[in-house]
Scaffold this motif. Structure first.
Motif, PDB file in Angstrom:
ATOM      1  N   ILE A 163     -42.499-111.940  78.630  1.00 33.57           N
ATOM      2  CA  ILE A 163     -43.679-111.808  77.755  1.00 33.57           C
ATOM      3  C   ILE A 163     -43.220-111.329  76.379  1.00 33.57           C
ATOM      4  N   GLY A 164     -44.058-111.525  75.373  1.00 35.16           N
ATOM      5  CA  GLY A 164     -43.689-111.122  74.006  1.00 35.16           C
ATOM      6  C   GLY A 164     -42.448-111.895  73.584  1.00 35.16           C
ATOM      7  N   GLY A 165     -41.469-111.191  73.072  1.00 40.54           N
ATOM      8  CA  GLY A 165     -40.253-111.848  72.615  1.00 40.54           C
ATOM      9  C   GLY A 165     -39.488-112.548  73.719  1.00 40.54           C
ATOM     10  N   SER A 166     -39.736-112.169  74.944  1.00 41.70           N
ATOM     11  CA  SER A 166     -39.045-112.805  76.068  1.00 41.70           C
ATOM     12  C   SER A 166     -39.781-114.045  76.559  1.00 41.70           C
ATOM     13  N   SER A 216     -36.382-110.177  80.501  1.00 39.77           N
ATOM     14  CA  SER A 216     -36.991-108.940  80.020  1.00 39.77           C
ATOM     15  C   SER A 216     -35.896-108.031  79.495  1.00 39.77           C
ATOM     16  N   LYS A 217     -36.011-107.668  78.246  1.00 44.89           N
ATOM     17  CA  LYS A 217     -35.001-106.780  77.667  1.00 44.89           C
ATOM     18  C   LYS A 217     -34.907-105.498  78.490  1.00 44.89           C
ATOM     19  N   THR A 218     -36.064-104.911  78.781  1.00 43.02           N
ATOM     20  CA  THR A 218     -36.073-103.621  79.482  1.00 43.02           C
ATOM     21  C   THR A 218     -36.054-103.768  80.996  1.00 43.02           C
ATOM     22  N   THR A 221     -41.130-104.193  82.079  1.00 40.56           N
ATOM     23  CA  THR A 221     -42.437-104.589  81.544  1.00 40.56           C
ATOM     24  C   THR A 221     -43.368-105.018  82.684  1.00 40.56           C
ATOM     25  N   THR A 224     -44.135-108.795  83.378  1.00 43.38           N
ATOM     26  CA  THR A 224     -42.981-109.587  83.838  1.00 43.38           C
ATOM     27  C   THR A 224     -42.569-109.182  85.246  1.00 43.38           C
ATOM     28  N   GLY A 278     -36.719-107.478  70.748  1.00 40.09           N
ATOM     29  CA  GLY A 278     -37.343-108.518  71.573  1.00 40.09           C
ATOM     30  C   GLY A 278     -37.782-109.725  70.757  1.00 40.09           C
ATOM     31  N   ARG A 279     -38.426-109.468  69.629  1.00 38.73           N
ATOM     32  CA  ARG A 279     -38.965-110.583  68.833  1.00 38.73           C
ATOM     33  C   ARG A 279     -37.892-111.262  67.986  1.00 38.73           C
ATOM     34  N   GLN A 360     -45.944-112.756  66.485  1.00 33.85           N
ATOM     35  CA  GLN A 360     -45.246-111.568  66.984  1.00 33.85           C
ATOM     36  C   GLN A 360     -44.176-111.120  65.994  1.00 33.85           C
ATOM     37  N   GLU A 364     -45.821-107.722  64.716  1.00 31.89           N
ATOM     38  CA  GLU A 364     -45.263-106.582  65.445  1.00 31.89           C
ATOM     39  C   GLU A 364     -44.228-105.872  64.554  1.00 31.89           C
ATOM     40  N   GLN A 508     -42.090-100.728  67.574  1.00 30.00           N
ATOM     41  CA  GLN A 508     -43.431-101.239  67.905  1.00 30.00           C
ATOM     42  C   GLN A 508     -44.195-100.179  68.691  1.00 30.00           C
ATOM     43  N   VAL A 511     -47.842-100.436  70.449  1.00 31.48           N
ATOM     44  CA  VAL A 511     -48.223-101.120  71.692  1.00 31.48           C
ATOM     45  C   VAL A 511     -48.129-100.182  72.894  1.00 31.48           C
ATOM     46  N   LYS A 515     -50.435 -99.395  76.962  1.00 28.74           N
ATOM     47  CA  LYS A 515     -49.720 -99.548  78.235  1.00 28.74           C
ATOM     48  C   LYS A 515     -49.896 -98.289  79.091  1.00 28.74           C
TER      49      LYS A 515
END
Ligand code: F6P
Length: 553
Positions: A163-166, A216-218, A221, A224, A278-279, A360, A364, A508, A511, A515
């Motif tokens: 999601i997002g940048g991913s 997913s970078k992290t 999320t 994801t 991410g973006r 984004q 962002e 960012q 956001v 969450k």
């Protein structure tokens, strides 16, 4: 000292305090009522002097509401903000993402093979090419049917979960270059936590032929990880055993521990680094789905397009530097004309997700209210970016662009060579984009409307105010190189604007609270006992209780 973590890398205070800002205010007063008709009539060399050729992008900026004197004042603003030094800091790995204490090195993702960039004693270029090689080996194996699913069937569907940048980068780039993709392979992209997304993406797929890329970078999320769990359940219900997961799941992440904990073999993980936001990550391993689609060579061509614009941004003089000029024009409109949006209009169907990707990237990054040191930014920042491919937009929102009370500067993007050369479609497409930019800029005044035989009652309705600014970016053909150059162009537009406004374009924080709040509400929505919602406002608590009741809880 004014920054959180890196005193060298940030400019002090609000840009509004700079002399160049007051000079620009004077320039604005001089030009605010000047029309594009007048500006064109007053300078026969205007088009020539405001057209730039960079890495295959032919950019005509002459339909912007500015002249040479005001443009020089914008460049002076960039000088006073030390833009040149800021650019160098980014390219050399200074920790310019001050609130997260990170370097910002997406430009290292496209350093040519054989070159090196040492940051904190590590050659990041070598790391980048190590992962690119790993991706290429994997892509070749999947594309040649050497990599097979657990039952021995070749892979026929690739589903990127992120999601997002991913997600936005991979899906945008896949759609942009799908004319080059291996058509035996289908590509799908799942992002939303709404179950419909994964259900619809998988409903007609055969698990034995499906490969999931969990991006997913992290690797934490919620959307994801939830979609990845559901994908695994879907796969297991079709194939049966946990051992099957290894042949059907790979991961792209910076978090090897979480990838392992999810059950994906770390040898099937493609890494990247915390210095890739991410973006800004679609040309890292996050672009694995794209490489599977178009192959390693095309991916490399795309990186070359990125790199060509990087070199231009880093070394060209500010007054001939396309991303700098476009970024500064965005500041000019946002802060002096008070225009609130920027529309991007690609006259190329394959770029249909490009505006969403840019949303984004830009919003962002520069949707911020405080500078690096936490003080109020003092001026307006990031515009609202939006758009649709031409000519569809012409039959929906262009009415407002032409005659509405809100002005939105436009970027038209067009290609000389069609990807699909059928009949006279392309000539008609190009006639439309040129016509739209012309009409926005020059309009039709009342006398011209009258002289076309319009009856008096309709004259006011048919007047086209014009004087609505746009840029036209003309490229030869939508190749991987061209796509890379366009993305890098906008990345650096964003950077330029962030430096002028003095904001951290690479965090960012805005956001996060939503969450956290969702994390607090979820248990209350599903609890067996009546939850304690006293910590929430009355509206939220009542809506949550109504939801519970209607779900029979
Ligand atoms: O919530 C925003 C965000 O952090 C984006 O910046 C990022 O692109 C997206 O979430 C996805 O993050 P990840 O790749 O870590 O799953």
């Amino acid at each position: 000292m004014n920054s959180i973590n890196n005193p060298e890398s940030v400019t002090d205070g609000s840009v509004a305090g700079l002399l160049a800002w007051s000079d620009l205010a004077e320039q604005f007063d001089r030009l605010r009522h000047a029309t594009l008709r007048e500006l064109f009539a007053g300078d026969p060399s205007r088009v020539e002097s405001m057209t730039y050729d960079v890495a295959g992008i032919h950019a005509d900026l002459s339909k912007h509401r500015i002249d040479g004197q005001a443009l020089a004042a914008l460049i002076e603003l960039a000088e006073q903000r030390d833009l040149r030094a800021r650019i160098e800091e980014m390219f050399t790995g200074a920790r310019i993402n001050t609130t997260e204490d990170r370097a910002v090195l997406h430009t290292a993702l496209r350093i040519p093979r054989g070159e090196s960039l040492i940051v904190d004693g590590v050659d990041v270029a070598a790391q980048v090419h190590g992962v690119l090689d790993q991706m290429a080996t994997f892509a070749d194996r999947v594309r040649s049917d050497e990599w097979r699913g657990s039952t021995g069937k070749p892979i026929r569907a690739v589903v990127n979960i992120g999601i997002g940048g991913s997600d936005l980068g991979p899906v945008m780039a896949y759609r942009a270059l799908r004319h080059l993709s291996k058509r035996e392979l289908q590509f799908r992209f799942v992002s939303n936590i709404d179950g419909t997304d994964i259900v619809e993406a998988t409903r007609d797929l055969d698990p034995a032929e499906t490969l999931f890329i969990v991006s997913s970078k992290t690797f934490t999320t919620q959307e994801t990880m939830t979609n990845a769990q559901s994908a695994r359940s879907w796969l297991l219900s079709g194939l049966g055993s946990q051992a099957d997961v290894a042949k059907h799941f790979v991961a792209v992440s910076t978090n090897a521990d979480a990838v392992r904990a999810f059950g994906i073999d770390p040898s099937n993980m493609f890494g990247f680094w915390d210095w890739v936001g991410g973006r800004y990550s679609m040309d890292s391993a996050i672009g694995l789905s794209l490489m599977l689609a178009v192959g390693p060579d095309a991916f490399e061509d795309m990186l070359a397009g990125f790199h060509a614009v990087d070199e231009h941004f880093r070394y060209a003089d500010l007054d001939g530097n396309l991303p700098v000029l476009m970024g500064l024009l965005g500041v000019w409109y946002r802060d002096f004309f008070n225009y609130q949006t920027q529309v991007v209009l690609p006259y190329e169907q394959y770029l249909d997700r490009f505006p969403a990707y840019l949303q984004q990237l830009t919003m962002e990054s520069n949707g911020k209210s405080v500078t690096h040191d936490g003080t109020a930014v003092g001026v307006d920042t990031g515009a609202i970016w939006w758009g649709e491919p031409g000519t569809n937009g012409q039959h929906s929102f262009y009415q407002l662009l032409h005659q509405g009370t809100t002005v939105s500067p436009a970027d038209f993007i067009m290609f000389v060579q069609p990807v699909n050369d059928i009949g006279d479609h392309h000539d008609k497409l190009i006639a439309n984009v040129l016509a739209q930019a012309n009409v926005l800029a020059f309009g039709r005044d009342a006398d011209e409307v009258r002289s076309a035989g319009t009856r008096e009652q309709l004259v006011a309705h048919k007047v086209m105010p014009g004087n609505r600014p746009s840029a036209t970016l003309m490229l030869d053909r939508l190749t991987p190189y061209a796509l890379g150059s366009l993305i890098a162009l906008y990345e650096h537009v964003v950077f330029t604007q962030g430096v002028i406004w003095g904001v951290d374009s690479f965090d960012q924080w805005g956001v996060e609270l939503g969450k956290t709040m969702a994390g607090q509400l979820l248990p209350a929505l599903v609890a067996d006992d009546v939850p304690d919602l006293s910590g929430f406002d009355a509206s939220t608590a009542r809506l949550a209780m109504r939801y519970r009741q209607l779900r029979g809880r």
